[in-house]
Design a protein around this motif. Structure first.
Motif, mmCIF file in Angstrom:
data_model
loop_
_atom_site.group_PDB
_atom_site.id
_atom_site.type_symbol
_atom_site.label_atom_id
_atom_site.label_comp_id
_atom_site.label_asym_id
_atom_site.label_seq_id
_atom_site.Cartn_x
_atom_site.Cartn_y
_atom_site.Cartn_z
ATOM 1 N N THR A 145 0.954 -1.207 -0.160
ATOM 2 C CA THR A 145 0.006 0.066 0.047
ATOM 3 C C THR A 145 0.960 1.102 -0.033
ATOM 4 O O THR A 145 1.504 1.615 1.053
ATOM 5 C CB THR A 145 -0.928 0.032 1.336
ATOM 6 O OG1 THR A 145 -1.816 -1.175 1.140
ATOM 7 C CG2 THR A 145 -1.586 1.288 0.989
ATOM 8 N N VAL A 146 0.853 1.898 -1.077
ATOM 9 C CA VAL A 146 1.707 3.154 -1.188
ATOM 10 C C VAL A 146 1.187 4.555 -0.767
ATOM 11 O O VAL A 146 1.643 5.326 -0.245
ATOM 12 C CB VAL A 146 2.232 3.301 -2.799
ATOM 13 C CG1 VAL A 146 3.063 4.455 -2.891
ATOM 14 C CG2 VAL A 146 2.990 2.091 -2.959
ATOM 15 N N LEU A 147 -0.309 4.540 -1.212
ATOM 16 C CA LEU A 147 -1.073 5.714 -0.858
ATOM 17 C C LEU A 147 -2.151 4.969 0.155
ATOM 18 O O LEU A 147 -2.845 4.143 -0.422
ATOM 19 C CB LEU A 147 -1.737 6.254 -1.976
ATOM 20 C CG LEU A 147 -0.720 6.906 -3.057
ATOM 21 C CD1 LEU A 147 -1.247 7.591 -3.981
ATOM 22 C CD2 LEU A 147 0.260 7.984 -2.541
ATOM 23 N N ASP A 148 -2.356 5.426 0.985
ATOM 24 C CA ASP A 148 -3.286 5.146 2.289
ATOM 25 C C ASP A 148 -4.373 6.360 2.754
ATOM 26 O O ASP A 148 -3.775 7.010 3.646
ATOM 27 C CB ASP A 148 -2.489 4.599 3.386
ATOM 28 C CG ASP A 148 -3.547 3.769 4.284
ATOM 29 O OD1 ASP A 148 -4.682 3.719 4.065
ATOM 30 O OD2 ASP A 148 -3.029 3.283 5.451
ATOM 31 N N ALA A 149 -5.270 6.417 2.115
ATOM 32 C CA ALA A 149 -6.315 7.524 2.448
ATOM 33 C C ALA A 149 -5.555 9.026 2.502
ATOM 34 O O ALA A 149 -5.861 9.711 3.441
ATOM 35 C CB ALA A 149 -7.032 7.180 3.637
ATOM 36 N N VAL A 150 -5.107 9.321 1.379
ATOM 37 C CA VAL A 150 -4.402 10.642 1.199
ATOM 38 C C VAL A 150 -5.259 11.508 0.764
ATOM 39 O O VAL A 150 -6.043 11.453 -0.262
ATOM 40 C CB VAL A 150 -3.306 10.347 0.164
ATOM 41 C CG1 VAL A 150 -2.515 11.877 -0.109
ATOM 42 C CG2 VAL A 150 -2.404 9.495 0.783
#
Ligand SMILES: Nc1ncnc2c1ncn2[C@@H]1O[C@H](COP(=O)(O)OP(=O)(O)O)[C@@H](O)[C@H]1O
Ligand SMILES: [Mg+2]
Length: 78
Positions: free
Chosen positions: A24-29
């Motif tokens: 997971t690289v972007l988590d709720a950005v």
């Protein structure tokens, strides 16, 4: 018009499949960029800067979340 929000992103998530595992690289950005301002994306190598910019610029579809750029929803998803 300076200060108007030019890019609004909410709840961006992006995962890559990597040899059977998922990273997971972007988590709720959430992200805002305002017209007339310089916005920098800073972080260590591998922290997801290029992935974020690609999603914000319409080059890479996020797994979830929205990007609105100059009034246009780039990915047409919720
Ligand atoms: N196409 C891809 N497939 C699999 N993993 C990727 C891919 N692109 C980037 N990654 C991984 O996602 C993470 C973030 O990469 P990236 O967005 O390029 O970070 P940065 O630009 O901050 O160095 C890293 O762990 C990288 O190895
Ligand atoms: Mg990069």
């Amino acid at each position: 018009m300076s200060g108007d929000v030019a890019i609004v992103a909410r709840g961006l998530t992006k995962r890559y499949a990597s040899g059977g595992a998922s990273i997971t690289v972007l988590d709720a950005v959430d992200f805002n960029a305002r017209r007339g301002e310089i916005t920098l994306v800073m972080g260590p190598s591998g922290s997801g800067k290029s992935t974020l910019v690609a999603v914000l610029s319409g080059l890479l579809r996020p797994d979830s979340g929205t990007v609105n750029a100059l009034g246009t929803d780039l990915w047409q998803q919720r």
